[in-house]
Design an enzyme around this catalytic site. Structure first.
Site, short mmCIF file in Angstrom:
data_model
loop_
_atom_site.label_atom_id
_atom_site.label_comp_id
_atom_site.label_asym_id
_atom_site.label_seq_id
_atom_site.Cartn_x
_atom_site.Cartn_y
_atom_site.Cartn_z
N GLY A 1 66.16 57.51 66.82
CA GLY A 1 65.06 58.12 66.05
C GLY A 1 64.05 57.08 65.60
O GLY A 1 64.26 55.87 65.76
N MET B 1 63.21 56.15 62.53
CA MET B 1 63.82 55.24 61.55
C MET B 1 65.05 54.55 62.12
O MET B 1 65.33 53.40 61.79
CB MET B 1 64.19 56.02 60.27
CG MET B 1 63.04 56.24 59.32
SD MET B 1 62.14 54.74 58.90
CE MET B 1 63.43 53.70 58.22
N ASN C 1 63.75 57.41 49.13
CA ASN C 1 62.84 56.36 49.58
C ASN C 1 63.49 55.01 49.29
O ASN C 1 63.83 54.73 48.14
CB ASN C 1 61.50 56.48 48.84
CG ASN C 1 60.44 55.60 49.46
OD1 ASN C 1 60.67 54.42 49.69
ND2 ASN C 1 59.28 56.17 49.74
N HIS D 1 51.65 62.22 54.32
CA HIS D 1 52.51 61.67 55.38
C HIS D 1 51.94 62.05 56.75
O HIS D 1 51.16 63.00 56.87
CB HIS D 1 53.95 62.18 55.27
CG HIS D 1 54.74 61.50 54.20
ND1 HIS D 1 54.72 61.91 52.89
CD2 HIS D 1 55.58 60.42 54.25
CE1 HIS D 1 55.51 61.13 52.18
NE2 HIS D 1 56.04 60.21 52.97
N HIS D 2 52.47 61.36 57.77
CA HIS D 2 52.12 61.60 59.17
C HIS D 2 52.37 63.05 59.60
O HIS D 2 53.14 63.78 58.95
CB HIS D 2 52.95 60.67 60.05
CG HIS D 2 54.43 60.76 59.78
ND1 HIS D 2 55.23 61.67 60.40
CD2 HIS D 2 55.23 60.09 58.90
CE1 HIS D 2 56.47 61.55 59.95
NE2 HIS D 2 56.50 60.60 59.03
N LYS E 1 56.07 64.92 60.01
CA LYS E 1 57.03 65.17 58.92
C LYS E 1 57.30 66.67 58.79
O LYS E 1 56.39 67.48 58.82
CB LYS E 1 56.49 64.60 57.60
CG LYS E 1 57.50 64.69 56.49
CD LYS E 1 57.23 63.69 55.39
CE LYS E 1 58.24 63.81 54.26
NZ LYS E 1 59.60 63.47 54.70
N THR F 1 60.38 61.75 48.43
CA THR F 1 59.90 60.77 47.45
C THR F 1 59.09 61.43 46.36
O THR F 1 59.24 61.11 45.17
CB THR F 1 59.05 59.70 48.16
OG1 THR F 1 59.85 59.12 49.18
CG2 THR F 1 58.57 58.64 47.19
P1 NAP Z 1 63.50 61.33 63.80
O1 NAP Z 1 62.64 60.39 64.57
O2 NAP Z 1 63.51 62.78 64.16
O3 NAP Z 1 64.97 60.74 63.85
C1 NAP Z 1 66.13 61.44 63.50
C2 NAP Z 1 67.17 61.04 64.51
O4 NAP Z 1 68.45 61.55 64.12
C3 NAP Z 1 66.85 61.61 65.90
O5 NAP Z 1 67.08 60.61 66.86
C4 NAP Z 1 67.86 62.75 65.99
O6 NAP Z 1 68.20 63.08 67.32
C5 NAP Z 1 69.02 62.12 65.28
N1 NAP Z 1 70.07 63.09 64.96
C6 NAP Z 1 69.94 64.36 64.49
N2 NAP Z 1 71.16 64.93 64.39
C7 NAP Z 1 72.05 64.01 64.82
C8 NAP Z 1 73.47 63.98 64.95
N3 NAP Z 1 74.20 65.06 64.64
N4 NAP Z 1 74.07 62.86 65.41
C9 NAP Z 1 73.36 61.77 65.74
N5 NAP Z 1 71.99 61.74 65.65
C10 NAP Z 1 71.37 62.83 65.18
O7 NAP Z 1 63.12 61.28 62.25
P2 NAP Z 1 62.75 60.01 61.33
O8 NAP Z 1 61.29 59.97 61.14
O9 NAP Z 1 63.45 58.80 61.83
O10 NAP Z 1 63.36 60.47 59.94
C11 NAP Z 1 64.73 60.75 59.81
C12 NAP Z 1 65.02 61.14 58.36
O11 NAP Z 1 64.80 60.02 57.50
C13 NAP Z 1 64.12 62.25 57.83
O12 NAP Z 1 64.88 63.09 56.96
C14 NAP Z 1 63.05 61.50 57.04
O13 NAP Z 1 62.42 62.26 56.05
C15 NAP Z 1 63.91 60.40 56.45
N6 NAP Z 1 63.21 59.21 55.98
C16 NAP Z 1 63.67 58.67 54.83
C17 NAP Z 1 63.13 57.51 54.34
C18 NAP Z 1 63.74 56.88 53.11
O14 NAP Z 1 63.34 55.78 52.73
N7 NAP Z 1 64.74 57.54 52.49
C19 NAP Z 1 62.08 56.89 55.02
C20 NAP Z 1 61.62 57.45 56.21
C21 NAP Z 1 62.21 58.62 56.70
P3 NAP Z 1 67.44 64.34 68.03
O15 NAP Z 1 66.08 63.85 68.32
O16 NAP Z 1 68.31 64.58 69.24
O17 NAP Z 1 67.46 65.48 67.05
#
Ligand code: NAP
Length: 265
Positions: A10, A12, A123, A154-155, A158, A165
């Protein structure tokens, strides 16, 4: 410390793998994607364009939890709940950045926190967590004659709103006023809304382009307005913060911790 990354393909996930590889005292335990995912079976280093590491992306998360000291999870709510159960079963530190968790999902993290250290933060940036602390303090000092509005952008990719956050900032402001956020929040406005109720904490959500994450907390009263703003320009700050949290959590007693605990704020 051996750190595993679930959802390593993904946006992140890739940042997190890089952050682990670049952090002193950390080694990559492995990475997962969901069964059938494009990245499964590929070398993680090649996936990131860093050259082969000899570590393949797997689709069996349980195995990763068996070998890792800590696992970092920025995936999706249903996956995070499953990962929390694996972490509790295997005694692995769990760092959760996934947003959009329901109350039931959060209860699953609390249950895992009874058995292992879990750090859960909407966050992981150090700057945003400082903003959270300042938001709570400002709300306490200014009182409810100041209307609190939280604006975030955000982008375009999202999928949840308001951002985790923004809700965290809302909770911090509510804590400063000693009220529960869900008693005073207004998450969106439309049509004839009437005048703004005193004590309300309002949210406004903007989406577009490639904005990494902008948050402003406004305190507006008659005659003046205070604004506290944070702007993230690279998602790497979240990944670095999550790795810092994993290093901090190692050897701690079981519990559900926040990034504010990690930073001592
Ligand atoms: P993303 O690009 O969609 O990445 C999520 C990844 O998790 C994808 O590769 C997805 O695969 C994978 N995934 C989903 N279900 C899974 C499973 N059961 N087993 C293994 N992998 C699985 O999204 P992102 O932008 O990286 O964001 C991910 C999350 O982090 C979101 O909830 C976002 O809001 C959060 N976030 C948090 C912060 C923080 O600081 N807390 C900062 C940025 C983002 P598929 O594509 O196959 O579904």
């Amino acid at each position: 410390m051996k750190i595993g990354i679930v959802g390593c393909g993904g946006r992140m996930g890739r940042m997190l793998v890089n952050a682990v590889l670049d952090a002193e005292g950390c080694a990559l335990a492995g990475g997962t994607e969901r069964p059938g995912g494009d990245a499964v079976g590929r070398d993680i280093g090649e996936l990131l364009g860093r050259g082969a590491l000899g570590v393949q992306v797997v689709d069996d998360a349980r195995t990763l939890f068996d070998v890792a000291d800590a696992v970092i999870d920025f995936t999706a709510p249903a996956a995070t709940v499953q990962h929390a159960a694996f972490a509790a079963e295997t005694g692995t530190v769990l760092i959760v950045g996934t947003t959009g968790l329901s109350k039931e999902d959060e209860a699953a993290l609390r249950a895992a926190g009874d058995r292992i250290p879990v750090v859960y933060a909407p966050n992981f940036s150090v700057g945003v967590n400082l903003l959270m602390a300042l938001t709570e303090r400002a709300a306490a000092i200014l009182g409810d004659d100041y209307d609190i509005e939280i604006v975030e952008m955000h982008h375009r990719h999202k999928v949840d709103a308001p951002s985790g956050t923004a809700l965290g900032l809302g909770r911090a402001a509510a804590a400063g006023r000693q009220v529960a956020l869900d008693h005073v929040w207004c998450k969106a406005r439309d049509g004839h809304t009437g005048a703004r109720p005193k004590g309300e904490i309002g949210f406004a959500t903007l989406r577009g382009g490639d904005v990494v994450g902008d948050h402003t907390v406004m305190y507006a009263t008659e005659g003046e307005r205070v604004e506290l703003t944070h702007k993230a320009s690279s998602r790497a700050v979240f990944a670095k913060g999550a790795v810092r949290a994993a290093l901090w959590a190692k050897g701690r007693p079981a519990g559900l911790y926040s990034m504010r605990d990690v930073l001592g704020l």
